[in-house]
Design an enzyme around this catalytic site. Structure first.
Site, PDB file in Angstrom:
ATOM      1  N   HIS A   1      -9.798   0.884   4.477  1.00 35.06           N
ATOM      2  CA  HIS A   1      -8.527   1.119   5.184  1.00 35.06           C
ATOM      3  C   HIS A   1      -8.788   2.079   6.341  1.00 35.06           C
ATOM      4  CE1 HIS A   1      -4.453   2.431   6.061  1.00 35.06           C
ATOM      5  NE2 HIS A   1      -4.045   1.336   5.459  1.00 35.06           N
TER       6      HIS A   1
ATOM      7  N   GLU B   1      -5.776  -5.140  10.460  1.00 35.95           N
ATOM      8  CA  GLU B   1      -4.794  -4.080  10.675  1.00 35.95           C
ATOM      9  C   GLU B   1      -5.143  -3.310  11.947  1.00 35.95           C
ATOM     10  OE1 GLU B   1      -2.733  -2.819   6.835  1.00 35.95           O
ATOM     11  OE2 GLU B   1      -4.620  -1.769   6.871  1.00 35.95           O
TER      12      GLU B   1
ATOM     13  N   GLY C   1       1.908   2.187  10.635  1.00 36.73           N
ATOM     14  CA  GLY C   1       2.836   3.306  10.477  1.00 36.73           C
ATOM     15  C   GLY C   1       3.499   3.743  11.763  1.00 36.73           C
TER      16      GLY C   1
ATOM     17  N   GLY D   1       2.632  -1.114   4.344  1.00 43.06           N
ATOM     18  CA  GLY D   1       2.747   0.292   3.977  1.00 43.06           C
ATOM     19  C   GLY D   1       4.199   0.691   3.840  1.00 43.06           C
ATOM     20  N   GLY D   2       4.771   1.208   4.920  1.00 37.39           N
ATOM     21  CA  GLY D   2       6.123   1.783   4.902  1.00 37.39           C
ATOM     22  C   GLY D   2       7.169   0.915   4.209  1.00 37.39           C
TER      23      GLY D   2
ATOM     24  N   SER E   1       3.011  -2.199  10.396  1.00 34.37           N
ATOM     25  CA  SER E   1       4.456  -2.179  10.651  1.00 34.37           C
ATOM     26  C   SER E   1       5.144  -3.509  10.323  1.00 34.37           C
ATOM     27  CB  SER E   1       4.728  -1.753  12.097  1.00 34.37           C
ATOM     28  OG  SER E   1       4.240  -0.443  12.329  1.00 34.37           O
TER      29      SER E   1
ATOM     30  N   ASN F   1       0.865  -1.183   0.000  1.00 37.09           N
ATOM     31  CA  ASN F   1       0.000   0.000   0.000  1.00 37.09           C
ATOM     32  C   ASN F   1       0.900   1.230   0.000  1.00 37.09           C
ATOM     33  OD1 ASN F   1      -1.877   1.992   0.366  1.00 37.09           O
ATOM     34  ND2 ASN F   1      -2.388   1.446   2.483  1.00 37.09           N
ATOM     35  N   TRP F   2       1.006   1.849  -1.167  1.00 35.78           N
ATOM     36  CA  TRP F   2       1.914   3.009  -1.285  1.00 35.78           C
ATOM     37  C   TRP F   2       1.299   4.284  -0.696  1.00 35.78           C
ATOM     38  CZ3 TRP F   2       4.038   2.604  -7.032  1.00 35.78           C
ATOM     39  CH2 TRP F   2       4.942   1.529  -7.092  1.00 35.78           C
ATOM     40  N   LYS F   3       0.022   4.240  -0.370  1.00 36.02           N
ATOM     41  CA  LYS F   3      -0.667   5.437   0.149  1.00 36.02           C
ATOM     42  C   LYS F   3      -0.422   6.621  -0.807  1.00 36.02           C
ATOM     43  CE  LYS F   3      -0.044   3.482   4.691  1.00 36.02           C
ATOM     44  NZ  LYS F   3      -0.190   3.643   6.117  1.00 36.02           N
TER      45      LYS F   3
ATOM     46  N   GLU G   1      -7.244   4.528   7.430  1.00 36.73           N
ATOM     47  CA  GLU G   1      -7.066   5.954   7.107  1.00 36.73           C
ATOM     48  C   GLU G   1      -8.305   6.492   6.391  1.00 36.73           C
ATOM     49  OE1 GLU G   1      -3.221   5.579   5.219  1.00 36.73           O
ATOM     50  OE2 GLU G   1      -2.411   4.953   7.163  1.00 36.73           O
TER      51      GLU G   1
HETATM   52  C1  PEP Z   1      -1.035   0.049   5.816  1.00 39.14           C
HETATM   53  O1  PEP Z   1      -1.012   1.162   5.349  1.00 39.14           O
HETATM   54  O2  PEP Z   1      -1.967  -0.706   5.525  1.00 39.14           O
HETATM   55  C2  PEP Z   1       0.054  -0.380   6.699  1.00 39.14           C
HETATM   56  C3  PEP Z   1      -0.041  -1.546   7.270  1.00 39.14           C
HETATM   57  O3  PEP Z   1       1.107   0.496   6.883  1.00 39.14           O
HETATM   58  P1  PEP Z   1       2.501   0.194   7.658  1.00 39.14           P
HETATM   59  O4  PEP Z   1       3.035  -1.105   7.086  1.00 39.14           O
HETATM   60  O5  PEP Z   1       3.378   1.353   7.322  1.00 39.14           O
HETATM   61  O6  PEP Z   1       2.195   0.080   9.110  1.00 39.14           O
END
Ligand code: PEP
Length: 244
Positions: free
Chosen positions: A93, A161, A167, A227-228, A206, A7-9, A95
């Site tokens: 999601h 999640e 994040g 994500g990250g 994470s 997930n590049w957001k 967010e």
């Molecule tokens: C996400 O955006 O779905 C996510 C899990 O981000 P991160 O891996 O950065 O926690």
């Protein structure tokens, strides 16, 4: 089946996305039984799709509107996602839920619209820290999954999640992941009773190459939504390799 989704957001430029895909594809080979995908921003969907779908990867939209077209300024519809090369769409999601007011009522319509346009919904669910501290985690997960009572069963991936792990660098502990995933599986079994379909349940929050192997060893963890760490092509390739 194992599944890993990036997930590049709201990150990367067009050229950075191109470089990422070339670099990533140079590092990765998909094992049998492994599915991988990337959810880029809308402006890069065509590009990423052209580069990675011939290699057998999925491309996901990060959101999609339930209506196929119309006066919804700033939105993108499911048929437009398909047109841009997507095979799936992230829905719900945290967010989107927290920052943009995404509701379960809207998600019912979006899941149905995704199916109508032959897109695989990747439904994200998870509790906030306040909800966990109040002992409400399983209730919250049950409520978020209750939309499936309205949509009925269909092709679906689910990502657990925990909001406090997204994040933050603070991954959920193995027993917390195990408890949540077991609960999600039992709940899905009710909504999918009488079907053969086995929904893969991904963990997100994470995830890094250092922690992914342990996570994959937890019962009912079929992969990760990342994500990250997915913004680094070598790390994302390492995650896909670990899943295979
Ligand atoms: C996400 O955006 O779905 C996510 C899990 O981000 P991160 O891996 O950065 O926690």
């Amino acid at each position: 089946m194992r599944c890993v989704v990036a997930n590049w957001k709201m990150n990367l430029s067009f050229e950075e996305a191109r470089t990422f895909c070339e670099d990533f594809l140079g590092h990765v080979s998909l094992g049998a039984g492994t599915e991988a995908g990337i959810a880029p921003p809308y402006t890069m969907l065509h590009l990423v799709s052209d580069l990675v779908r011939p290699k057998g990867l999925h491309v996901f939209g990060q959101n999609g509107h339930a209506e196929p077209k119309g006066a919804f300024t700033g939105e993108v519809s499911m048929p437009q996602l398909r047109d841009a090369g997507c095979s799936g769409v992230l829905l719900g999601h945290s967010e989107r839920r927290q920052l943009f007011g995404e509701t379960d009522a809207a998600l019912i319509k979006k899941v149905k619209a995704a199916w109508q346009w032959d897109l695989l919904p990747l439904l994200c669910i998870g509790e906030t820290l306040e909800q966990r501290d109040a002992g409400q985690t399983l209730d919250v997960l049950g409520q978020q999954l209750a939309i499936l009572g309205e949509t009925g069963p269909g092709p679906l991936w689910v990502a657990y999640e925990p909001v406090w792990a997204i994040g933050t660098g603070r991954r959920a502990e193995a027993p917390q992941v195990a408890e949540a995933h077991a609960f999600i599986r039992a709940t899905l079994n009710r909504y999918f009773a009488g079907t053969e379909y086995q929904v893969p349940i991904l963990y997100g929050g994470s995830v890094t190459p250092e922690t992914f192997t342990e996570l994959l060893g937890i019962p009912e963890v079929a992969g990760g939504l990342v994500g990250g760490a997915s913004l680094d092509p070598a790390k994302f390739a390492a995650l896909v390799k670990q899943a295979g």
